[in-house]
Design an enzyme around this catalytic site. Sequence first.
Site, short mmCIF file in Angstrom:
data_model
loop_
_atom_site.label_atom_id
_atom_site.label_comp_id
_atom_site.label_asym_id
_atom_site.label_seq_id
_atom_site.Cartn_x
_atom_site.Cartn_y
_atom_site.Cartn_z
N ASP A 37 -20.96 6.87 7.49
CA ASP A 37 -21.26 5.50 8.00
C ASP A 37 -20.82 5.10 9.40
O ASP A 37 -20.07 4.24 9.59
CB ASP A 37 -20.45 4.51 7.14
CG ASP A 37 -20.71 4.82 5.78
OD1 ASP A 37 -21.86 5.13 5.16
OD2 ASP A 37 -19.82 4.76 4.80
N ILE A 151 -19.21 -5.74 0.67
CA ILE A 151 -19.17 -4.34 1.65
C ILE A 151 -20.33 -4.21 2.41
O ILE A 151 -21.32 -4.73 2.40
CB ILE A 151 -19.01 -3.25 0.50
CG1 ILE A 151 -20.15 -2.90 -0.31
CG2 ILE A 151 -17.74 -3.36 -0.50
CD1 ILE A 151 -20.16 -1.51 -0.98
N TRP A 171 -25.93 -3.82 -7.11
CA TRP A 171 -26.09 -4.90 -7.84
C TRP A 171 -27.50 -5.80 -7.36
O TRP A 171 -28.67 -4.99 -7.50
CB TRP A 171 -25.06 -5.92 -7.69
CG TRP A 171 -23.92 -5.36 -8.60
CD1 TRP A 171 -23.74 -6.04 -9.88
CD2 TRP A 171 -22.78 -4.65 -8.20
NE1 TRP A 171 -22.70 -5.12 -10.19
CE2 TRP A 171 -22.14 -4.60 -9.32
CE3 TRP A 171 -22.51 -3.61 -7.35
CZ2 TRP A 171 -21.00 -3.43 -9.44
CZ3 TRP A 171 -21.38 -2.79 -7.20
CH2 TRP A 171 -20.73 -2.55 -8.36
N GLU A 201 -27.98 -0.01 0.17
CA GLU A 201 -26.72 -0.66 0.80
C GLU A 201 -26.98 -0.52 2.39
O GLU A 201 -28.10 -0.06 2.88
CB GLU A 201 -25.54 0.02 0.50
CG GLU A 201 -25.74 1.50 0.32
CD GLU A 201 -24.78 2.36 -0.48
OE1 GLU A 201 -23.83 1.63 -1.18
OE2 GLU A 201 -24.72 3.45 -0.52
#
Length: 308
Positions: A37, A151, A171, A201
């Site tokens: 990341d 996040i 989600w 994400e």
Amino acid sequence: MTKQLLKQWAAATAIAFCAAGAQASTWTLTGSLITHDPSVYKENSTWWITETSDTGIGVKFSPDGHAWTQGVSIFGGGLSWWGQYNNNSKTVWAPDIHVWNGKAILYYAVSTFGSQKSAIGLATASSIATGNWTDKGAVLTSAPGNNYNAIDPNFFVDKAGQPWLSFGSFWTGIYTTRVDANTLKPTGSWYHLAADSTGIENSFIMSNGSYYYLFVSKGKCCDGANSTYHISYGRSTSVTGPYLDKNGVDMLNGGGTTLDAGGGRFIAPGGESVANGVMVRHELDSQNGYNGVLFINDLTFSGGWPTY
């Protein structure tokens, strides 16, 4: 956003990659290259990367963007308030570093794998190089039962000079909201930008020409040979969407054109960020325990669409 802890920083110093034969715009990198990341920012003449780490916020720096040195972690001993979100560990996920209004700013996430009990924190400093970071605590939180996860923060500035924060993981996916120009805390309405049942994400938003571009990481990040992470994107004439892929499919409906799916030795690219005309991301090294490795490519636009 990684779901495993990386503990092999030292091994990175022995690795050097030049993939120019496969992708002409891939940079030759040396030094400390194990990462996950990575968020990149160039302050004056120095390149900086912040990264997921199990000892606070990982830091790398480079004089030219090619030769990388592992720096001292930010908040390496952990902060007391993190404990309620990450089971009292020192782990930090997906930090996002920028300079705004003359000061360095750093958003980051604390959580545990598969949990919605998460928080996005904020720290500021007089400059990245000075490193006199002051933590401002949590600016956004989530809890079990929420339809979002707090996040993977990404700070960006729209064409009118207004600051925003995008965030979200799994989600219902990716959201964005304005942040106050002074406090840098979220303010106003939330906008739902993207969702995908396979996992989504690591949002990153930028503008180029007439469009805003939303990059995301889709799939499974950290499952060894079974990892399916890949970088996808869409574009919109409005920062709040809708973001459509090349086929006109809304990213809220699972759309997204694949920018990079990896292949060969290096698989599952993701955790992407953009600065100074390059895209930075990690890819898993199938010949080195599937550790995340730093890759940098020149990011260009052809016909209004990103490529490298």
